[in-house]
Design a protein around this motif. Structure first.
Motif, PDB file in Angstrom:
ATOM      1  N   ASP A  36       0.852  -1.208  -0.039  1.00 13.55           N
ATOM      2  CA  ASP A  36       0.039  -0.076  -0.085  1.00 13.55           C
ATOM      3  C   ASP A  36       0.969   1.429   0.009  1.00 13.55           C
ATOM      4  OD1 ASP A  36      -2.490  -1.330   0.016  1.00 13.55           O
ATOM      5  OD2 ASP A  36      -2.711  -1.264   2.125  1.00 13.55           O
ATOM      6  N   LYS A  37       1.857   1.325   0.764  1.00 17.61           N
ATOM      7  CA  LYS A  37       2.766   2.488   0.987  1.00 17.61           C
ATOM      8  C   LYS A  37       3.614   2.715  -0.222  1.00 17.61           C
ATOM      9  CE  LYS A  37       5.207   3.596   4.617  1.00 17.61           C
ATOM     10  NZ  LYS A  37       5.795   3.611   5.732  1.00 17.61           N
ATOM     11  N   GLN A  72       1.069   3.971  -2.950  1.00 16.05           N
ATOM     12  CA  GLN A  72       0.878   5.561  -2.647  1.00 16.05           C
ATOM     13  C   GLN A  72       2.006   6.365  -3.205  1.00 16.05           C
ATOM     14  OE1 GLN A  72       0.153   5.530   1.669  1.00 16.05           O
ATOM     15  NE2 GLN A  72      -1.835   4.602   1.361  1.00 16.05           N
ATOM     16  N   LYS A  73       3.358   5.990  -2.899  1.00  9.52           N
ATOM     17  CA  LYS A  73       4.600   6.509  -3.373  1.00  9.52           C
ATOM     18  C   LYS A  73       4.386   6.637  -4.894  1.00  9.52           C
ATOM     19  CE  LYS A  73       7.018   5.819   0.785  1.00  9.52           C
ATOM     20  NZ  LYS A  73       8.209   5.243   1.489  1.00  9.52           N
TER      21      LYS A  73
END
Length: 142
Positions: free
Chosen positions: A71-72, A75-76
């Motif tokens: 997820d991170k 998002q990046k």
């Protein structure tokens, strides 16, 4: 009776691993990445499209923890997920163009770090080290 082996090899192995991790952590922090995030990107850079389970197995982390990391990174803008057309339960993860650009910069630096750490060893010593570590790993049943 005196013990045949002390825990010195184990401690040295763990200290060496920690030194590598600290250096990689510091290097990756400059790029706003954790070690785990970098490890995911590294797997995708070298192996291409992977499932979350394949990535988790490659970097020795629980699949349940992988969702947060994925997820991170998504998002990046460094990775994206694609549903498998043949099996809706399977999700593939790939590097985005930005992820590939970043890894094209980071991998040579990372490889240089690893190469420099082992440059003090003769090629035969490296072969012996790999052989011995594999032997211990097999003894542990892994």
């Amino acid at each position: 009776m005196k013990r045949k082996c002390t825990n010195h090899p184990f401690l040295l192995l763990m200290q060496t691993a920690r030194a590598f991790q600290e250096q990689i952590r510091d290097d990756m922090a400059q790029n706003n990445l954790s070690i785990t995030e970098f490890s995911v990107l590294e797997v995708l850079f070298h192996k291409g499209k992977q499932t979350i389970q394949q990535i988790a197995k490659s970097i020795l982390i629980a699949s349940s923890s992988m969702t947060y990391v994925i997820d991170k990174l998504e998002q990046k803008g460094l990775i994206k997920r694609n549903a498998c057309p043949d099996d809706r339960r399977v999700v593939h993860v790939i590097l985005t163009e930005d992820g590939l650009k970043l890894m094209t910069i980071l991998m040579p630096e990372h490889e240089e770090l690893v190469d420099n750490a082992f440059n003090s060893l003769h090629p035969n010593e490296i072969e012996n080290l790999v052989f011995l570590l594999k032997k211990v790993k097999v003894r542990l049943g892994k």
